[in-house]
Scaffold this motif. Sequence first.
Motif, PDB file in Angstrom:
ATOM      1  N   LYS A  87      35.118  11.767 -14.807  1.00 17.36           N
ATOM      2  CA  LYS A  87      34.217  10.609 -14.784  1.00 17.36           C
ATOM      3  C   LYS A  87      34.924   9.369 -15.304  1.00 17.36           C
ATOM      4  O   LYS A  87      34.811   8.274 -14.727  1.00 17.36           O
ATOM      5  N   SER A  88      35.681   9.523 -16.384  1.00 23.53           N
ATOM      6  CA  SER A  88      36.408   8.385 -16.943  1.00 23.53           C
ATOM      7  C   SER A  88      37.435   7.846 -15.956  1.00 23.53           C
ATOM      8  O   SER A  88      37.581   6.622 -15.790  1.00 23.53           O
ATOM      9  N   ARG A  89      38.127   8.734 -15.277  1.00 24.12           N
ATOM     10  CA  ARG A  89      39.129   8.291 -14.307  1.00 24.12           C
ATOM     11  C   ARG A  89      38.483   7.530 -13.153  1.00 24.12           C
ATOM     12  O   ARG A  89      39.004   6.509 -12.693  1.00 24.12           O
ATOM     13  N   GLU A 103      35.641   5.874 -13.134  1.00 20.77           N
ATOM     14  CA  GLU A 103      35.144   4.578 -13.603  1.00 20.77           C
ATOM     15  C   GLU A 103      36.296   3.590 -13.817  1.00 20.77           C
ATOM     16  O   GLU A 103      36.179   2.400 -13.484  1.00 20.77           O
ATOM     17  N   GLN A 104      37.395   4.070 -14.349  1.00 23.10           N
ATOM     18  CA  GLN A 104      38.547   3.188 -14.550  1.00 23.10           C
ATOM     19  C   GLN A 104      39.108   2.698 -13.219  1.00 23.10           C
ATOM     20  O   GLN A 104      39.416   1.512 -13.072  1.00 23.10           O
ATOM     21  N   LYS A 153      34.064  15.161 -17.974  1.00 20.36           N
ATOM     22  CA  LYS A 153      34.126  13.869 -18.672  1.00 20.36           C
ATOM     23  C   LYS A 153      35.435  13.138 -18.352  1.00 20.36           C
ATOM     24  O   LYS A 153      35.448  11.917 -18.181  1.00 20.36           O
ATOM     25  N   SER A 154      36.532  13.885 -18.302  1.00 24.58           N
ATOM     26  CA  SER A 154      37.815  13.260 -17.957  1.00 24.58           C
ATOM     27  C   SER A 154      37.776  12.685 -16.546  1.00 24.58           C
ATOM     28  O   SER A 154      38.234  11.553 -16.311  1.00 24.58           O
ATOM     29  N   ASP A 196      27.286  13.463 -14.040  1.00 20.84           N
ATOM     30  CA  ASP A 196      26.417  13.465 -15.228  1.00 20.84           C
ATOM     31  C   ASP A 196      25.427  14.630 -15.181  1.00 20.84           C
ATOM     32  O   ASP A 196      25.166  15.272 -16.214  1.00 20.84           O
TER      33      ASP A 196
END
Length: 607
Positions: free
Chosen positions: A321-323, A325-326, A318-319, A302
Amino acid sequence: MFIQREASEATSQERRDVAQDDRRILGHIVQCDGARAVIAAYASEGDSPITGRWSVGRMISINLGTSRIVGMVHAIAKPDHVWIEESTNPIEVHVELVGEVRDGATPEANPVFDRGIATYPHIGAIAHRIRARDLQAVYDLAGRRTITIGTLSQDEEINANIAIDDTLSRHFAIVGTTGVGKSTAVSLLLRKAVTARPDLRVLILDPHNEFAAALPEHCVTIDASNLDLPFWLFRLEEFAEVLFRGREAPPEETDILRDLIPAAKSLYRNPNAGAYLRRGADSLTTDSPVPYRIADLIKLIDERIGLLESKNERPALKSLKSRIEQAASDPNYRFMFNSRLIEDTIHETIGNIFRIPMNDRPITCFEMAGLPSEVVNSVCSVLARLAFDLAVWSEGRLKLLLLCEEAHRYMPADARRGFAPTRHALSRIAKEGRKYGCYLGIVTQRPGELDPTILSQCSTFFAMRLANEHDQEIIRSAIADSSASALTFLSSIGQREAIAFGEGVATTMRLKFEKLDAALLPGSAQSANPDAGASSPDVDLFAIVERLRNVPKPQPTFSSAEPSGIARQAGDPGFHRPAMPRLQPDEDFDQRYGLRPSTFGLRQQGD
């Protein structure tokens, strides 16, 4: 002289009856070269026991007076291809010369076998069935520590022994097609090995969840429900394999992980120092097995997203970070991201997996059937790497056997397939492990699909029935001694039979493994009651789906206006969702994984 001596023996194996015609019992050498010989003999229809002495795969003896040449029958033929009933039929017996047996210094001393041949058979030398004492001498291991794993196929009165230390330290392979008894042979071998070697610890990579039932008193079971393998033990390539679900990771996202994971580790070790990275001998790297927090990693991503100079890499940030978190919120990955694994649990993790202390259970059955397929390669890579490192840093005090069932999955012959870190970790054990006490056991039904570099490092082979011609050729190329013809009948040997060759045996040996109790066969737990549940044809689809989802079932909510025990669903008149406390993103993440929100602070609105 020879015939008189043999006739006077109390347990002569050359004759059932002294008065029998020599031509029906003995043969004579008619041709010989440096490796093979041809014997002229006779056979008849009514003499199957005597004729059977020349059957393919049997050992025979060629008498030279002061010594006896041992040969293995690899072919039998009748020159004219015509069989005459009720008559003696001349036959040719083709044998491969194996070695030479000499009598001991005294009549009571056991014969001594030598794989070399000092004197070759002359034309007319007498050939006959080998004596039991000579056969025992052929497979004698000369004082090495041995275990008995079965009996000789030729003579079930003689035990089939292997040198356990040489078999383990120089690595071994068990190959055979499906259903021939490979898993049973493995469980038998492990039972004998841990009894003979109390210092040995064994880790079984078990893709079919079948060995725990076969070794109940020796093993502990680790599966997806009780595995604790912290994410921070994974190296960069292994961690990326998990995040990207087995697909190739984009280089820009890998570079971000390479930069930020050391910063997160530094932040864990010294929270007051921020993300400042020390340089020098004590600096942290991406692959250092030091704990860090996923929340720290998210926070650092972030912060980089907010930097003006990071505008071009924001999509990758961002990609990524999403991975992350998933993966961290996926119940299937709970064994990696469990909240209690954030602390430094490396001692507990390693001790449980590698049985330190042993507590009378030296074997770990790591059952992989319940793990997501996309993480199996990474997990195997971590375990193989840890096994080698533990053996190295214990300075030889820790003896570990890593047994890979279905090994062609992890080490395929095609370098473009499989997971490179797993291949590298196992290859390192195969090439260097014996120096440090880390051993490798390979079990596969397709040796032709296995990395030949790994297979070439195995010094002892147990070859069971193989139907594929390419697989047979791979095994033939691995045999180093003069008994290569023993492998010509690999496609037709019986159940529980194997041809053993290499450093763990004195010479190539055809054996039959001991028969285990039905309750101790691999997979016996699954097949113990095959009709269980067959009485009811109904299938509980809801229960199956709940197990498939692998998430906690949500609790029903009640409106204060409704009577107790009645819950309205979305869309019903009067339905409203209960008010929930609003959490900022970091606070939500920290609470979900058991972290203190005060550790990193809360993100402000608009950040």
